[in-house]
Design a protein around this motif. Structure first.
Motif, PDB file in Angstrom:
ATOM      1  N   GLY A 139       0.822  -1.201   0.000  1.00 58.28           N
ATOM      2  CA  GLY A 139       0.000   0.000   0.000  1.00 58.28           C
ATOM      3  C   GLY A 139       0.856   1.251   0.000  1.00 58.28           C
ATOM      4  N   GLU A 140       0.304   2.310  -0.583  1.00 59.01           N
ATOM      5  CA  GLU A 140       0.968   3.614  -0.575  1.00 59.01           C
ATOM      6  C   GLU A 140      -0.101   4.676  -0.400  1.00 59.01           C
ATOM      7  OE1 GLU A 140       4.433   4.536  -3.124  1.00 59.01           O
ATOM      8  OE2 GLU A 140       3.142   6.078  -3.998  1.00 59.01           O
ATOM      9  N   PHE A 141       0.133   5.585   0.549  1.00 62.60           N
ATOM     10  CA  PHE A 141      -0.863   6.593   0.891  1.00 62.60           C
ATOM     11  C   PHE A 141      -0.212   7.975   0.848  1.00 62.60           C
ATOM     12  CE2 PHE A 141      -1.728   2.591   2.993  1.00 62.60           C
ATOM     13  CZ  PHE A 141      -3.033   2.335   2.598  1.00 62.60           C
ATOM     14  N   ARG A 142      -0.745   8.830  -0.011  1.00 63.16           N
ATOM     15  CA  ARG A 142      -0.234  10.189  -0.191  1.00 63.16           C
ATOM     16  C   ARG A 142      -1.395  11.173  -0.020  1.00 63.16           C
ATOM     17  NH1 ARG A 142       4.508  10.776  -3.391  1.00 63.16           N
ATOM     18  NH2 ARG A 142       5.515   8.785  -3.889  1.00 63.16           N
ATOM     19  N   PRO A 143      -1.780  11.497   1.198  1.00 67.96           N
ATOM     20  CA  PRO A 143      -2.896  12.427   1.397  1.00 67.96           C
ATOM     21  C   PRO A 143      -2.579  13.792   0.788  1.00 67.96           C
ATOM     22  CG  PRO A 143      -2.324  11.301   3.433  1.00 67.96           C
ATOM     23  CD  PRO A 143      -1.234  11.005   2.468  1.00 67.96           C
ATOM     24  N   ARG A 144      -3.556  14.380   0.135  1.00 64.69           N
ATOM     25  CA  ARG A 144      -3.382  15.696  -0.471  1.00 64.69           C
ATOM     26  C   ARG A 144      -4.534  16.604  -0.044  1.00 64.69           C
ATOM     27  NH1 ARG A 144       0.699  13.798  -0.672  1.00 64.69           N
ATOM     28  NH2 ARG A 144       2.136  13.432  -2.389  1.00 64.69           N
ATOM     29  N   ASN A 145      -4.262  17.895  -0.068  1.00 65.37           N
ATOM     30  CA  ASN A 145      -5.258  18.917   0.275  1.00 65.37           C
ATOM     31  C   ASN A 145      -5.737  18.799   1.721  1.00 65.37           C
ATOM     32  OD1 ASN A 145      -5.215  19.881  -2.443  1.00 65.37           O
ATOM     33  ND2 ASN A 145      -6.591  18.191  -3.009  1.00 65.37           N
ATOM     34  N   VAL A 146      -4.912  18.193   2.561  1.00 63.11           N
ATOM     35  CA  VAL A 146      -5.170  18.142   4.006  1.00 63.11           C
ATOM     36  C   VAL A 146      -3.926  18.730   4.670  1.00 63.11           C
ATOM     37  CG1 VAL A 146      -5.707  16.717   5.999  1.00 63.11           C
ATOM     38  CG2 VAL A 146      -6.572  16.078   3.735  1.00 63.11           C
ATOM     39  N   SER A 147      -4.044  19.917   5.235  1.00 64.40           N
ATOM     40  CA  SER A 147      -2.876  20.692   5.653  1.00 64.40           C
ATOM     41  C   SER A 147      -1.949  19.927   6.582  1.00 64.40           C
ATOM     42  CB  SER A 147      -3.316  22.004   6.306  1.00 64.40           C
ATOM     43  OG  SER A 147      -4.146  21.747   7.422  1.00 64.40           O
ATOM     44  N   VAL A 148      -2.477  19.109   7.458  1.00 65.73           N
ATOM     45  CA  VAL A 148      -1.651  18.407   8.436  1.00 65.73           C
ATOM     46  C   VAL A 148      -0.943  17.200   7.815  1.00 65.73           C
ATOM     47  CG1 VAL A 148      -1.689  17.173  10.640  1.00 65.73           C
ATOM     48  CG2 VAL A 148      -3.156  19.164  10.296  1.00 65.73           C
ATOM     49  N   LEU A 149      -1.552  16.585   6.791  1.00 64.98           N
ATOM     50  CA  LEU A 149      -1.074  15.304   6.289  1.00 64.98           C
ATOM     51  C   LEU A 149      -0.427  15.354   4.907  1.00 64.98           C
ATOM     52  CD1 LEU A 149      -4.129  13.093   7.309  1.00 64.98           C
ATOM     53  CD2 LEU A 149      -1.991  13.402   8.559  1.00 64.98           C
ATOM     54  N   GLU A 150      -0.589  16.435   4.165  1.00 61.41           N
ATOM     55  CA  GLU A 150      -0.216  16.401   2.763  1.00 61.41           C
ATOM     56  C   GLU A 150       1.283  16.275   2.521  1.00 61.41           C
ATOM     57  OE1 GLU A 150      -1.687  19.897   0.954  1.00 61.41           O
ATOM     58  OE2 GLU A 150      -0.501  21.271   2.174  1.00 61.41           O
ATOM     59  N   ASN A 151       2.111  16.497   3.532  1.00 61.04           N
ATOM     60  CA  ASN A 151       3.557  16.352   3.361  1.00 61.04           C
ATOM     61  C   ASN A 151       4.070  14.970   3.763  1.00 61.04           C
ATOM     62  OD1 ASN A 151       3.935  19.019   2.435  1.00 61.04           O
ATOM     63  ND2 ASN A 151       3.921  19.771   4.536  1.00 61.04           N
ATOM     64  N   PHE A 152       3.152  14.086   4.146  1.00 62.15           N
ATOM     65  CA  PHE A 152       3.528  12.735   4.556  1.00 62.15           C
ATOM     66  C   PHE A 152       3.262  11.737   3.439  1.00 62.15           C
ATOM     67  CE2 PHE A 152       2.929  14.800   8.637  1.00 62.15           C
ATOM     68  CZ  PHE A 152       3.921  14.240   9.431  1.00 62.15           C
ATOM     69  N   VAL A 153       4.109  10.699   3.363  1.00 64.13           N
ATOM     70  CA  VAL A 153       3.879   9.550   2.493  1.00 64.13           C
ATOM     71  C   VAL A 153       4.102   8.293   3.320  1.00 64.13           C
ATOM     72  CG1 VAL A 153       4.562   8.295   0.423  1.00 64.13           C
ATOM     73  CG2 VAL A 153       4.672  10.786   0.447  1.00 64.13           C
ATOM     74  N   LEU A 154       3.112   7.403   3.339  1.00 66.15           N
ATOM     75  CA  LEU A 154       3.205   6.141   4.077  1.00 66.15           C
ATOM     76  C   LEU A 154       3.216   4.992   3.074  1.00 66.15           C
ATOM     77  CD1 LEU A 154       3.145   4.512   6.745  1.00 66.15           C
ATOM     78  CD2 LEU A 154       0.632   4.589   6.595  1.00 66.15           C
ATOM     79  N   ARG A 155       4.228   4.143   3.188  1.00 67.72           N
ATOM     80  CA  ARG A 155       4.344   2.971   2.320  1.00 67.72           C
ATOM     81  C   ARG A 155       4.512   1.729   3.180  1.00 67.72           C
ATOM     82  NH1 ARG A 155       7.991   6.679  -0.117  1.00 67.72           N
ATOM     83  NH2 ARG A 155       7.316   7.387  -2.192  1.00 67.72           N
TER      84      ARG A 155
END
Length: 269
Positions: A139-155
């Motif tokens: 899995g790969e998760f790249r939240p966007r347009n969410v100020s707190v999470l958009e700079n994180f990438v979880l793999r």
């Protein structure tokens, strides 16, 4: 789409996207080297494509018929903690008359979230019908347009292989999870780190991983290992990266058993 020849094997996400400039860490996760024989390529043919389910949901598939893994992982003198690395065919003639089937399918949501499923099955001995069966979930998760999470990438990735007719090893499995946080300080725009570049970034990276091999080569019947990596990198541009990290290893099931500090430079051109 159809293709044939030397193929990159679609088993797990890391094997398909293992290139150094694309990675945030120098050292690959242990599951991708001890369990999955990355980098894994073989001779064969296959089909791949994209299935648009809706405007925001897409599915992909990649299915291949290949020569498959061999029994060389159990050759005399082969360390029990090298997994299936020595079982790769290395683009030689198939050692038996059976071909292996391997494939990966994904679901992508909003181009931000991806879940992949992989499978492998094939005979591995020169004679006999004993099979190697593998499965993986990534899995790969790249939240966007969410100020707190958009700079994180979880793999993350989990994989397992079961080997019929073998005791050293008979089963291998493992997983890893990696969290990356990208950031930049605007005060550096006028310095040598940012002056000539459009979108430079720093990244903090953390990875945890675990592998286990069931084998009679161990007095306890299994070998296990834990991996922890903390890293930092700098990308003046997306395709060029300078990496530094420290790795902690515990257990016997490691291709790189020592703790240590690593640095590297990688680029695409």
């Amino acid at each position: 789409n159809l293709r044939a020849g030397v193929l990159l094997i679609p088993f797990g996400k890391f094997n398909l996207d293992h290139f150094d400039p694309r990675r945030d860490l120098t050292r690959p996760p242990a599951v991708a080297t001890v369990v999955i024989p990355t980098t894994w390529g073989d001779l064969g043919f296959g089909s791949f494509g994209l299935l648009p389910i809706s405007d925001n949901v897409k599915a992909t598939y990649d299915i291949q018929v290949i020569n498959g893994l061999t029994n060389q992982f159990a050759s005399p003198g082969t360390p029990p903690n090298t997994g299936l690395q020595n079982g790769k065919n290395n683009l030689n003639t198939d050692n038996n008359g059976n071909k292996a089937l391997v494939g990966r399918g994904t679901f992508k949501f909003f181009d931000q979230y991806e879940i992949g499923f992989s499978g492998y099955r094939g005979a591995y001995k020169p004679s006999g019908n004993d099979m190697i069966t593998g499965m993986a979930l990534d899995g790969e998760f790249r939240p966007r347009n969410v100020s707190v999470l958009e700079n994180f990438v979880l793999r993350g990735e989990w994989a397992r292989f079961d080997i019929e007719g073998s005791t050293a090893p008979s089963r291998l499995w493992g997983y890893y999870a990696q969290l990356t946080y990208r950031f930049w300080f605007s005060a550096l725009n006028s310095t040598v780190l940012g002056r000539q570049f459009n979108n430079p970034t720093f990244a903090l990276v953390g990875l945890i991983g675990h592998t286990q091999t069931n084998t009679t080569a161990s007095p306890t019947g299994s070998l296990s290992g834990d991996q922890y990596i903390v890293g930092f990198n700098y990308r003046p541009v997306e395709d060029y990266v300078i990496k530094a990290e420290y790795q902690f290893n515990h257990g016997q099931n490691q291709q790189n058993p020592s703790d240590g500090f690593l640095t590297s430079v990688a680029w695409i051109f």
